[in-house]
Write an enzyme that holds these catalytic residues in place. Structure first.
Site, short mmCIF file in Angstrom:
data_model
loop_
_atom_site.label_atom_id
_atom_site.label_comp_id
_atom_site.label_asym_id
_atom_site.label_seq_id
_atom_site.Cartn_x
_atom_site.Cartn_y
_atom_site.Cartn_z
N ASP A 95 40.55 4.30 -3.96
CA ASP A 95 41.89 4.81 -3.71
C ASP A 95 41.88 5.60 -2.40
O ASP A 95 40.91 5.56 -1.65
CB ASP A 95 42.37 5.66 -4.89
CG ASP A 95 41.59 6.97 -5.03
OD1 ASP A 95 40.61 7.17 -4.29
OD2 ASP A 95 41.98 7.79 -5.88
N LYS A 108 42.28 -2.30 -6.75
CA LYS A 108 42.01 -0.92 -7.17
C LYS A 108 42.43 -0.71 -8.62
O LYS A 108 41.67 -0.18 -9.44
CB LYS A 108 42.74 0.08 -6.27
CG LYS A 108 42.43 1.53 -6.59
CD LYS A 108 43.58 2.47 -6.30
CE LYS A 108 44.58 2.45 -7.41
NZ LYS A 108 45.65 3.46 -7.24
#
Length: 216
Positions: free
Chosen positions: A139, A121
């Site tokens: 996320d 991420k």
């Protein structure tokens, strides 16, 4: 489950609701974004920005983070969760940047994921926002929205969410879509008390219809 055609409707709605969605982590370069994103794990962007306002005045480059004792760096980021581990990772990745990359952040996601404290991420956030490379960072907001809508199954991993969104979304829209979904999740489809009654996607949303049925 959501169909691809329905996902296209969702994309249009995300864009209509949040046309100016953007990375809310304040930064001036790729290195600052890397540090800020690492700090943002399990922490709000608002708190990170409050801390980095002073942090980025004190530390300008990787060498600066290595010029202080770990205790001093910990103290500078103490109000952020997991600050001890994050301080250790910041110093470790700073050393790696100097040793192998001449102090410059590489514009490659797979390389970035080899850095201490940097997961997929974080790497996706950096390459898309600092270097303009299409990427889909998943996320908690992106994962929640995708699963509530029925785009993904509840048991799907973040990587499965990322791969499906990328498959169903034009590549040139990946970065904008990432920001728009985050804004949708952060300000509309919140973890607690999502705005289901006034949501334009309610007719398509698996979770929303279930919640509204419970209210009725």
């Amino acid at each position: 489950m959501l169909t691809k055609k329905q996902w296209e409707i969702c994309l249009e709605e995300f864009g209509r609701m949040f046309p100016d969605a953007h990375c809310e982590l304040v930064h001036d370069n790729a290195f600052e974004l890397l540090v800020a994103t690492l700090l943002s794990a399990q922490c709000t962007d608002v708190l990170v920005n409050r801390v980095t306002a002073d942090l980025f005045k004190k530390y300008k480059k990787p060498e600066d983070y290595l010029a202080v004792d770990i205790e001093e760096l910990q103290n500078d980021i103490r109000s952020i969760g997991l600050y001890r581990n994050k301080a250790k990772n910041i110093q470790a990745l700073s050393a790696l940047l100097i040793e192998k990359f001449d102090g410059e952040v590489p514009a490659d996601r797979d390389t970035l994921t080899t850095f201490p404290g940097v997961g997929r991420k974080t790497a996706n956030v950096v390459v898309s926002n600092a270097f303009g490379i299409p990427a889909m960072a998943v996320d908690t907001h992106v994962e929640r929205v995708a699963k509530r809508l029925g785009m993904n199954r509840w048991k799907d991993t973040p990587l499965m969410v990322e791969e499906k969104i990328m498959r169903w979304t034009p590549m040139e829209k990946w970065t904008d879509t990432h920001h728009q979904i985050i804004f949708f999740g952060r300000y509309h489809c919140k973890a607690q008390n999502p705005a289901c009654p006034e949501c334009p996607l309610l007719p398509l949303c698996r979770e929303g219809k279930k919640r509204m049925k419970g209210i009725a």
